[in-house]
Scaffold this active site. Structure first.
Site, PDB file in Angstrom:
ATOM      1  N   TYR A  41       0.849  -1.230   0.028  1.00 19.33           N
ATOM      2  CA  TYR A  41      -0.073  -0.135   0.152  1.00 19.33           C
ATOM      3  C   TYR A  41       0.987   1.221  -0.024  1.00 19.33           C
ATOM      4  CZ  TYR A  41      -3.709   3.316   0.786  1.00 19.33           C
ATOM      5  OH  TYR A  41      -4.450   4.562   0.671  1.00 19.33           O
ATOM      6  N   GLN A  53     -10.462   0.328   1.933  1.00 18.41           N
ATOM      7  CA  GLN A  53     -10.944  -0.602   0.710  1.00 18.41           C
ATOM      8  C   GLN A  53      -9.755  -1.362   0.144  1.00 18.41           C
ATOM      9  OE1 GLN A  53     -11.662   2.668   1.015  1.00 18.41           O
ATOM     10  NE2 GLN A  53     -11.619   3.639  -0.957  1.00 18.41           N
ATOM     11  N   ASN A  67      -2.860   6.093   6.652  1.00 20.83           N
ATOM     12  CA  ASN A  67      -3.534   6.833   7.739  1.00 20.83           C
ATOM     13  C   ASN A  67      -4.020   5.910   8.679  1.00 20.83           C
ATOM     14  OD1 ASN A  67      -5.839   5.913   6.297  1.00 20.83           O
ATOM     15  ND2 ASN A  67      -6.039   7.983   5.430  1.00 20.83           N
ATOM     16  N   THR A  69       4.836   9.437  13.184  1.00 18.55           N
ATOM     17  CA  THR A  69       6.441   9.471  13.146  1.00 18.55           C
ATOM     18  C   THR A  69       6.964   9.995  14.593  1.00 18.55           C
ATOM     19  OG1 THR A  69       6.281  10.081  10.760  1.00 18.55           O
ATOM     20  CG2 THR A  69       8.353  10.906  12.083  1.00 18.55           C
ATOM     21  N   HIS A 117       5.471  15.626   9.119  1.00 19.31           N
ATOM     22  CA  HIS A 117       4.653  14.407   8.924  1.00 19.31           C
ATOM     23  C   HIS A 117       3.210  14.495   9.645  1.00 19.31           C
ATOM     24  CE1 HIS A 117       7.295  11.325   6.926  1.00 19.31           C
ATOM     25  NE2 HIS A 117       8.270  11.724   7.781  1.00 19.31           N
ATOM     26  N   GLU A 132      10.997   5.207  16.592  1.00 21.30           N
ATOM     27  CA  GLU A 132      11.168   4.899  15.183  1.00 21.30           C
ATOM     28  C   GLU A 132      12.510   5.307  14.621  1.00 21.30           C
ATOM     29  OE1 GLU A 132       8.638   5.784  11.048  1.00 21.30           O
ATOM     30  OE2 GLU A 132       8.735   7.297  12.749  1.00 21.30           O
ATOM     31  N   HIS A 133      12.562   6.627  14.766  1.00 17.00           N
ATOM     32  CA  HIS A 133      14.006   7.144  14.262  1.00 17.00           C
ATOM     33  C   HIS A 133      14.861   7.715  15.512  1.00 17.00           C
ATOM     34  CE1 HIS A 133      13.537   7.821  10.050  1.00 17.00           C
ATOM     35  NE2 HIS A 133      12.021   7.948  10.466  1.00 17.00           N
ATOM     36  N   GLU A 150       4.632 -37.877  26.809  1.00 17.39           N
ATOM     37  CA  GLU A 150       3.687 -36.818  26.500  1.00 17.39           C
ATOM     38  C   GLU A 150       2.335 -37.711  26.034  1.00 17.39           C
ATOM     39  OE1 GLU A 150       6.392 -33.095  25.146  1.00 17.39           O
ATOM     40  OE2 GLU A 150       5.369 -34.290  23.780  1.00 17.39           O
ATOM     41  N   HIS A 175       3.909 -41.754  17.856  1.00 20.23           N
ATOM     42  CA  HIS A 175       5.108 -40.779  17.811  1.00 20.23           C
ATOM     43  C   HIS A 175       6.528 -42.047  18.061  1.00 20.23           C
ATOM     44  CE1 HIS A 175       2.740 -37.353  17.436  1.00 20.23           C
ATOM     45  NE2 HIS A 175       3.680 -36.590  16.976  1.00 20.23           N
TER      46      HIS A 175
END
Length: 393
Positions: free
Chosen positions: A112, A171, A194, A217, A242, A293-294, A379, A384
């Protein structure tokens, strides 16, 4: 406006839009293309005859030469960074068993690319390049129809994007997650957006993989007296571009720097925070707790502090502006926010790769085999144990 007390939590209000977004997702799941066309007309004011962009070659041919040159140069830089991070095949053996890991790319990825006041070609580069370097065979891109221009088209052509969809918002995420008559269903969705995009990614994450839920941001600047206050101020202003919810913090040992930053930024409309510390080690403790983030290390000999950084999406060293990482340094600008850098990093080839482990029992140690049988029986998994025993007894 300055604040000295850092908030304990960062703004993340997408829960408010979840009911509306859920309605949108259900419409797309139930009515496919018809719902998408209606939603595009309603939210993006676009009356479309097709959801697929069929003019990529035509649009790409119109890109101005200076932008073409810029995209080509940045493309090379990003490819080089992501190629250096590709994993090696890992293999070995122990107790008569060969084992290892095969790295395989995800087959179908959706990207996106958000719309806003402008189109965002940098996001398409940042999302699609690591996918291609990782070996993803099918890449599908969705972006609002009014944001498909010559630069976006040129990148789509250069990266051999399988389809460019003229769809925005929640959408678009729904279409990529569930598929429609025109939109291919993908295995993973990546990319920023957004509040509606993030809410939709959250809701579809039970059905399709996503890169993460990202908020506003964030920037933490760690600075000492060697920092050029003009550059610090520019970096803080840059990230504030931002939006008003950007989370910007200066952590410094310098009273002079605090005075200069306040002198300039108190005039601004965005909120920022200042933390005064006694040492850079203390500043790093603050940053690790925030997990931004930064992170900008605007200090003398920044590389000497790298080993102390535990939590950050991306680190800018010395005079390197975070904005250069946003566009062209090499590392990705799709980064974790809201303290998610405690557990994951920015987008890399690893977001598009999966490890598949294998084992080959050439001549397994008998004691190891017997221990495996013993634990299986403990178990309650008798077959097994029998399955193991039938091979090696």
């Amino acid at each position: 406006m300055i604040k000295y007390e850092i908030p304990k939590s960062r703004p993340n209000e997408f829960s408010k839009v979840l009911p509306l977004v859920e309605q949108i997702l259900n419409q797309v799941k139930e009515r496919g293309d018809k719902a998408l066309l209606e939603l595009e007309e309603k939210y993006d004011k676009a009356k479309l005859d097709s959801l697929v962009e069929n003019r990529i070659d035509e649009l790409a041919s119109k890109i101005p030469e200076e932008y073409k040159a810029a995209i080509d140069r940045i493309y090379d830089q990003l490819v080089e960074f992501h190629k250096t991070t590709l994993p090696y095949m890992v293999g070995g053996g122990y107790n008569g068993i060969e084992f290892g890991i095969l790295w395989r790319a995800i087959e179908k990825v959706g990207i996106y690319v958000p719309g806003g006041l402008k189109s965002y070609p940098s996001t398409l580069l940042m999302a699609a390049i690591p996918a291609r370097v990782a070996g993803v065979s099918e890449i599908y891109v969705a972006t609002p129809p009014n944001r498909i221009d010559s630069v976006i088209a040129y990148i789509a052509k250069k990266l051999k994007i399988n389809a460019l969809y003229r769809i925005g918002g929640a959408q678009a995420i729904a279409a990529l997650a569930y598929g429609t008559e025109s939109v291919k269903k993908v295995d993973k969705i990546v990319g920023p957006g957004n509040i509606f995009v993030q809410a939709s990614k959250f809701l579809v994450s039970k059905d399709v993989a996503i890169d993460g839920i990202e908020g506003p941001t964030e920037l933490v600047v760690i600075a000492d007296s060697s920092a050029d206050y003009r550059h610090v101020i520019l970096d803080m202003r840059a990230q504030a571009e931002h939006g008003s919810t950007s989370y910007i913090i200066l952590v410094t040992t310098s009273d002079f720097l605090i005075d200069k930053v306040r002198e300039e930024l108190d005039k601004e409309e965005f909120t920022y925070y200042i933390v005064k510390v006694k040492s850079i080690d203390e500043a790093i403790d603050v940053a690790n707790d925030i997990a931004p983030e930064h992170l900008s290390l605007f200090v003398n000999d920044p590389k000497s502090y790298l080993h102390k950084i535990k939590n950050a999406g991306a680190i800018s060293l010395g005079k390197t502006p975070p904005a250069l990482i946003d566009y062209a340094a090499g590392p990705d600008h799709i980064l974790p926010t809201n303290a998610w850098s405690r557990v994951r990093g920015g987008l890399t080839v690893y977001d598009f790769l999966k490890p598949i482990s294998y084992a080959n029992s050439v001549n397994p140690d008998k004691e190891l085999v017997n221990m495996a049988k013993l634990i299986a029986e403990y178990e309650g998994f008798i077959y097994h144990s029998k399955s193991i025993g039938a091979r090696y007894e």
